[in-house]
Write a protein that holds these residues in place. Structure first.
Motif, mmCIF file in Angstrom:
data_model
loop_
_atom_site.group_PDB
_atom_site.id
_atom_site.type_symbol
_atom_site.label_atom_id
_atom_site.label_comp_id
_atom_site.label_asym_id
_atom_site.label_seq_id
_atom_site.Cartn_x
_atom_site.Cartn_y
_atom_site.Cartn_z
ATOM 1 N N GLN A 51 -9.363 3.837 -4.311
ATOM 2 C CA GLN A 51 -9.528 4.095 -2.877
ATOM 3 C C GLN A 51 -8.237 4.606 -2.256
ATOM 4 O OE1 GLN A 51 -12.634 3.884 -1.386
ATOM 5 N NE2 GLN A 51 -11.507 5.055 0.153
ATOM 6 N N PHE A 52 -7.113 4.027 -2.696
ATOM 7 C CA PHE A 52 -5.804 4.457 -2.169
ATOM 8 C C PHE A 52 -5.567 5.931 -2.481
ATOM 9 C CE2 PHE A 52 -1.276 5.282 -2.835
ATOM 10 C CZ PHE A 52 -0.752 4.879 -1.617
ATOM 11 N N ILE A 53 -5.821 6.330 -3.733
ATOM 12 C CA ILE A 53 -5.649 7.726 -4.143
ATOM 13 C C ILE A 53 -6.535 8.647 -3.311
ATOM 14 C CG2 ILE A 53 -6.040 9.368 -6.032
ATOM 15 C CD1 ILE A 53 -3.583 7.829 -6.585
ATOM 16 N N GLN A 54 -7.791 8.208 -3.092
ATOM 17 C CA GLN A 54 -8.744 9.013 -2.338
ATOM 18 C C GLN A 54 -8.303 9.208 -0.887
ATOM 19 O OE1 GLN A 54 -10.484 10.095 -5.189
ATOM 20 N NE2 GLN A 54 -12.154 10.238 -3.716
ATOM 21 N N ASP A 55 -7.616 8.202 -0.333
ATOM 22 C CA ASP A 55 -7.245 8.228 1.088
ATOM 23 C C ASP A 55 -5.996 9.058 1.372
ATOM 24 O OD1 ASP A 55 -9.390 6.629 1.614
ATOM 25 O OD2 ASP A 55 -8.236 4.754 1.740
ATOM 26 N N GLN A 56 -5.253 9.436 0.327
ATOM 27 C CA GLN A 56 -3.996 10.152 0.550
ATOM 28 C C GLN A 56 -4.243 11.633 0.814
ATOM 29 O OE1 GLN A 56 -1.282 8.096 0.869
ATOM 30 N NE2 GLN A 56 -3.003 6.693 0.510
ATOM 31 N N GLN A 94 6.658 10.841 -4.754
ATOM 32 C CA GLN A 94 5.493 10.015 -5.056
ATOM 33 C C GLN A 94 4.713 10.499 -6.269
ATOM 34 O OE1 GLN A 94 3.815 10.609 -1.202
ATOM 35 N NE2 GLN A 94 4.548 8.659 -0.376
ATOM 36 N N LEU A 95 4.929 11.752 -6.672
ATOM 37 C CA LEU A 95 4.172 12.321 -7.787
ATOM 38 C C LEU A 95 4.314 11.522 -9.078
ATOM 39 C CD1 LEU A 95 4.638 16.168 -7.366
ATOM 40 C CD2 LEU A 95 2.455 14.950 -7.518
ATOM 41 N N MET A 134 0.822 -1.212 0.000
ATOM 42 C CA MET A 134 0.000 0.000 0.000
ATOM 43 C C MET A 134 0.855 1.261 0.000
ATOM 44 S SD MET A 134 -3.204 -0.618 -0.348
ATOM 45 C CE MET A 134 -2.667 -1.795 -1.588
ATOM 46 N N ASN A 135 1.604 1.442 -1.075
ATOM 47 C CA ASN A 135 2.345 2.680 -1.298
ATOM 48 C C ASN A 135 2.338 2.965 -2.794
ATOM 49 O OD1 ASN A 135 4.923 1.570 -2.566
ATOM 50 N ND2 ASN A 135 4.866 0.427 -0.649
ATOM 51 N N TYR A 136 2.694 4.160 -3.170
ATOM 52 C CA TYR A 136 2.582 4.585 -4.572
ATOM 53 C C TYR A 136 3.385 3.696 -5.529
ATOM 54 C CZ TYR A 136 0.008 8.910 -3.661
ATOM 55 O OH TYR A 136 -0.960 9.820 -3.332
ATOM 56 N N LYS A 137 4.620 3.407 -5.160
ATOM 57 C CA LYS A 137 5.479 2.652 -6.080
ATOM 58 C C LYS A 137 4.961 1.236 -6.298
ATOM 59 C CE LYS A 137 10.210 1.103 -6.933
ATOM 60 N NZ LYS A 137 11.597 1.040 -6.434
ATOM 61 N N SER A 138 4.612 0.532 -5.198
ATOM 62 C CA SER A 138 4.139 -0.849 -5.313
ATOM 63 C C SER A 138 2.818 -0.913 -6.063
ATOM 64 C CB SER A 138 3.984 -1.474 -3.923
ATOM 65 O OG SER A 138 5.232 -1.540 -3.277
ATOM 66 N N LEU A 139 1.947 0.039 -5.771
ATOM 67 C CA LEU A 139 0.657 0.078 -6.450
ATOM 68 C C LEU A 139 0.841 0.334 -7.945
ATOM 69 C CD1 LEU A 139 -2.267 -0.242 -5.590
ATOM 70 C CD2 LEU A 139 -2.441 2.227 -5.440
#
Length: 497
Positions: free
Chosen positions: A246-251, A258-259, A212-217
């Motif tokens: 959902q991940f994007i919404q939660d950040q 991370q951009l 659950m991080n930008y790179k892995s996703l």
């Protein structure tokens, strides 16, 4: 193109002059032939060996000269890249290098200030390997810094070791999944993506929270997107899309590091919604992409062309053809040396398709721009892209009654791809080509009910619900409906939303 010529092609006019100055400074003797070889390579002179060495026996000397020029060019490019890079990672690396120099030359106070700054940058970028080198240097010279807390420094170092191990596991898992993807793509291997990812996570003992991080996703979405493209069924990856959304919404906020991954994720979300005909949702993600690119302009070189491609495709399939064509043409005027060739080719092939679907013979001139061999396109853009490009070429020549040329292209297509398509369980593509072949031998066959039913039957195949596959089917239906391929395609897409 050999590797030396390929390296030379990376240089602009100004950089070539700089490289020649670089060679002048390095040359210790006046009889060194590297500059002469460079100039001959630039002009693509096939007799360069004879012009440098009179005797044909000097082939070994010629190859040694090429090797030295190759090594010097790599050295020049590495130095140039380091000097010109504005990335924060390079800044941290520069600070590490200068800190080591200062520590070895008794300037500890300034060195530790540089190291503290480098550590902060590396941590923010999640550059754990670089951070490891920074922390090791701080540990090595701790005795020179009385304000350093050794215990706290040691804890940071050990915590970073765990981050390195975690990242290594994720990268190994990603490499394994990419290899499996290659087997699916080229060998027709049949796998369930969800099961494959679950087994891989267990195999490498990866915790779910680590994903659950930008790179892995981004990495998982890349695999999922390619998998869906191979199967031409984007509903297969819907669960990954929901989790990503959902991940994007939660950040709460996104760091500079991370951009890059954030933009990739938005791109995949936009593409998924486009391919499933959720055009409004696709455009919302594209708007988010554009907002980020305008705020952080350094990402435009990477994402702008592919963003415009998806925007044009949305417009095209929403019944806004002029806007779609204008978007592509404008994007192509902005192509630069920094643009990725695959992004440019994607724009070109879409523009070709758009024009052809309106019966605009300008598509023939556009088609002529694809000058590379099939092998080149397969290597650069993949087998699926090349197969689609060839099918489109056959359809366009048939559409404009270049029957002889279309027949020739179709025979070449069958020779090159029939075995591959059958091996990868793509009989439907082979059957589609056979129907085109029947039309080329007997154009009036399109008005026969058996031919029409064979085409219409393809609409009931789940994989053919993809917008591009519907476009190909609509192309043939247009021949008997006496409409443009665009009108038929739009009707097919509207009826399947």
């Amino acid at each position: 193109m050999d590797t030396l010529s390929e390296l030379i092609s990376q240089l602009g006019v100004a950089e070539k002059k700089e490289f020649l100055n670089f060679l002048h400074k390095k040359n210790k003797r006046n009889d060194v032939k590297n500059i002469r070889l460079f100039n001959l390579l630039e002009t693509d002179d096939i007799k360069r060996i004879e012009k440098i060495y009179r005797s044909a026996k000097n082939k070994d000397a010629y190859h040694a000269l090429r090797k030295r020029l190759h090594d010097n060019l790599l050295l020049f490019l590495s130095q140039k890249t380091f000097e010109n890079s504005n990335s924060e990672a390079y800044e941290a690396l520069r600070l590490l290098v200068v800190s080591r120099f200062l520590l070895e030359n008794n300037s500890a106070k300034t060195a530790f200030k540089c190291l503290a700054k480098a550590e902060k940058i590396a941590l923010g970028l999640e550059q754990f390997s670089l951070l490891n080198e920074i922390l090791l240097l701080r540990l090595q010279f701790t005795y020179l810094n009385t304000s350093e807390n050794l215990e706290e420094l040691t804890e940071r170092f050990l915590a970073n070791q765990k981050n390195i191990e975690r990242e290594a596991k994720l990268n190994i898992a990603y490499a394994f999944l990419r290899q499996e993807l290659q087997d699916i793509h080229l060998k027709g291997k049949v796998v369930n993506l969800t099961e494959l990812i679950s087994k891989t996570i267990k195999k490498y003992n990866i915790a779910i929270r680590d994903l659950m991080n930008y790179k892995s996703l981004y990495q998982i979405l890349f695999i999922a997107n390619e998998y869906a493209a191979i199967h031409q069924n984007y509903s297969l990856i819907e669960s990954y899309i929901r989790k990503s959304h959902q991940f994007i919404q939660d950040q709460a906020e996104t760091s500079n590091y991370q951009l890059f991954y954030h933009l990739h994720i938005l791109y995949y979300l936009a593409n998924f919604n486009l391919r499933n005909k959720f055009f409004s949702a696709s455009k919302r993600y594209l708007e988010q992409m554009m907002d980020l690119m305008q705020e952080h302009k350094r990402f435009s070189d990477v994402f702008y062309l592919r963003h415009q491609l998806l925007l044009a495709l949305n417009s095209h399939f929403l019944g806004e053809p002029k806007e779609a064509i204008d978007l592509l043409r404008h994007a192509l005027t902005l192509v630069s040396k920094k643009s990725k060739q695959e992004d440019v080719d994607d724009l070109q092939i879409c523009l070709t398709m758009f024009l052809a679907q309106h019966n605009d013979n300008a598509c023939l001139r556009q088609l002529a721009r694809f000058t590379h061999s099939d092998a080149w396109y397969e290597k650069k853009l993949g087998m699926l892209w090349t197969i689609r490009k060839n099918l489109m070429e056959i359809l366009i020549h048939a559409q404009f009654e270049n029957i002889e040329l279309a027949t020739s292209r179709l025979k070449s297509f069958k020779r090159r791809y029939k075995t591959y398509l059958l091996t990868t369980n793509e009989e439907r593509v082979v059957n589609f080509v056979l129907l085109i072949e029947k039309y080329l031998f007997k154009p009036d066959i399109v008005f026969e009910k058996t031919f029409q039913n064979a085409i219409l039957k393809m609409l009931h195949v789940k994989e053919n619900n993809d917008i591009f596959n519907l476009s190909f089917i609509g192309w043939i239906m247009a021949w008997w409906e006496r409409k443009t391929p665009y009108e038929v395609t739009l009707n097919l897409i509207t009826s399947r939303k």
